[in-house]
Design a protein around this motif. Structure first.
Motif, PDB file in Angstrom:
ATOM      1  N   ALA A  26     -22.515 121.708 -30.384  1.00  0.00           N
ATOM      2  CA  ALA A  26     -21.332 121.626 -29.537  1.00  0.00           C
ATOM      3  C   ALA A  26     -21.398 122.797 -28.557  1.00  0.00           C
ATOM      4  O   ALA A  26     -21.734 123.923 -28.936  1.00  0.00           O
ATOM      5  CB  ALA A  26     -20.059 121.693 -30.360  1.00  0.00           C
ATOM      6  N   ALA A  27     -21.087 122.514 -27.301  1.00  0.00           N
ATOM      7  CA  ALA A  27     -21.206 123.538 -26.257  1.00  0.00           C
ATOM      8  C   ALA A  27     -19.918 123.632 -25.455  1.00  0.00           C
ATOM      9  O   ALA A  27     -19.221 122.641 -25.244  1.00  0.00           O
ATOM     10  CB  ALA A  27     -22.369 123.210 -25.328  1.00  0.00           C
ATOM     11  N   LEU A  47     -26.492 135.023 -34.731  1.00  0.00           N
ATOM     12  CA  LEU A  47     -25.885 135.179 -33.411  1.00  0.00           C
ATOM     13  C   LEU A  47     -26.961 135.483 -32.388  1.00  0.00           C
ATOM     14  O   LEU A  47     -27.879 136.265 -32.652  1.00  0.00           O
ATOM     15  CB  LEU A  47     -24.870 136.327 -33.422  1.00  0.00           C
ATOM     16  N   VAL A  48     -26.827 134.876 -31.214  1.00  0.00           N
ATOM     17  CA  VAL A  48     -27.738 135.128 -30.107  1.00  0.00           C
ATOM     18  C   VAL A  48     -26.885 135.580 -28.923  1.00  0.00           C
ATOM     19  O   VAL A  48     -26.120 134.798 -28.371  1.00  0.00           O
ATOM     20  CB  VAL A  48     -28.542 133.867 -29.720  1.00  0.00           C
ATOM     21  N   VAL A  49     -27.013 136.860 -28.574  1.00  0.00           N
ATOM     22  CA  VAL A  49     -26.248 137.422 -27.457  1.00  0.00           C
ATOM     23  C   VAL A  49     -27.250 138.157 -26.574  1.00  0.00           C
ATOM     24  O   VAL A  49     -27.681 139.264 -26.890  1.00  0.00           O
ATOM     25  CB  VAL A  49     -25.133 138.368 -27.946  1.00  0.00           C
ATOM     26  N   SER A  50     -27.625 137.531 -25.458  1.00  0.00           N
ATOM     27  CA  SER A  50     -28.672 138.097 -24.603  1.00  0.00           C
ATOM     28  C   SER A  50     -28.105 139.101 -23.601  1.00  0.00           C
ATOM     29  O   SER A  50     -26.888 139.260 -23.463  1.00  0.00           O
ATOM     30  CB  SER A  50     -29.377 136.973 -23.843  1.00  0.00           C
ATOM     31  N   LYS A  51     -29.001 139.731 -22.873  1.00  0.00           N
ATOM     32  CA  LYS A  51     -28.593 140.701 -21.855  1.00  0.00           C
ATOM     33  C   LYS A  51     -27.832 140.060 -20.703  1.00  0.00           C
ATOM     34  O   LYS A  51     -27.168 140.752 -19.945  1.00  0.00           O
ATOM     35  CB  LYS A  51     -29.816 141.442 -21.312  1.00  0.00           C
ATOM     36  N   ALA A  52     -27.915 138.748 -20.581  1.00  0.00           N
ATOM     37  CA  ALA A  52     -27.173 138.053 -19.527  1.00  0.00           C
ATOM     38  C   ALA A  52     -25.662 138.128 -19.767  1.00  0.00           C
ATOM     39  O   ALA A  52     -24.871 137.965 -18.844  1.00  0.00           O
ATOM     40  CB  ALA A  52     -27.606 136.589 -19.440  1.00  0.00           C
ATOM     41  N   ARG A  86     -24.695 130.884 -29.945  1.00  0.00           N
ATOM     42  CA  ARG A  86     -25.286 131.507 -28.756  1.00  0.00           C
ATOM     43  C   ARG A  86     -24.187 131.777 -27.744  1.00  0.00           C
ATOM     44  O   ARG A  86     -23.410 130.887 -27.404  1.00  0.00           O
ATOM     45  CB  ARG A  86     -26.347 130.602 -28.145  1.00  0.00           C
ATOM     46  N   ALA A  87     -24.104 133.007 -27.275  1.00  0.00           N
ATOM     47  CA  ALA A  87     -23.109 133.396 -26.283  1.00  0.00           C
ATOM     48  C   ALA A  87     -23.684 133.215 -24.889  1.00  0.00           C
ATOM     49  O   ALA A  87     -24.781 133.676 -24.594  1.00  0.00           O
ATOM     50  CB  ALA A  87     -22.689 134.842 -26.497  1.00  0.00           C
TER      51      ALA A  87
END
Length: 115
Positions: A26-27, A47-52, A86-87
């Protein structure tokens, strides 16, 4: 804080959840939640929180909010379930209450879509 046995750690585990044919996804504009059945004995969360998303302060704040909410939701998850959150970049500017609300809705939707 998430207990150690409830954390996804290896990149192979993350990949297995994201590429699983039996996963539900779900997005929303701020988050993407993927749920898959696993071989593990307990529910696990990654959790996936990238530099973006933003600088280190913003990323860490986002992770803390998501981690805290997922720890509260662990008892309501089905057994042998892996969850990857994912953020997206919009999560960095969102209030904590918005992130919690998004996570609640997307998690329930992803669980329903799981095959």
């Amino acid at each position: 804080m998430l207990p150690t046995n409830h954390r996804l750690r290896d990149s192979a585990d993350f990949s297995a959840v994201l590429r699983s044919r039996r996963s539900g996804r779900a997005a929303g504009p701020r988050l993407v939640v993927t749920v898959a059945t696993s071989e593990a004995e307990s529910q696990r969360v990654g959790l996936v929180v990238s530099k973006a998303v933003g600088n280190a302060v913003v990323r860490n704040r986002t992770k803390r909010v998501l981690r805290h909410r997922m720890a509260a939701l662990l008892p309501s998850l089905p057994d042998q379930t892996d969850v990857v959150v994912r953020a997206n970049p919009a999560a960095g500017t969102a209030a904590a209450s918005e992130l919690r609300h998004d996570l609640d809705g997307l998690l329930s939707a992803a669980i329903k879509r799981r095959r």
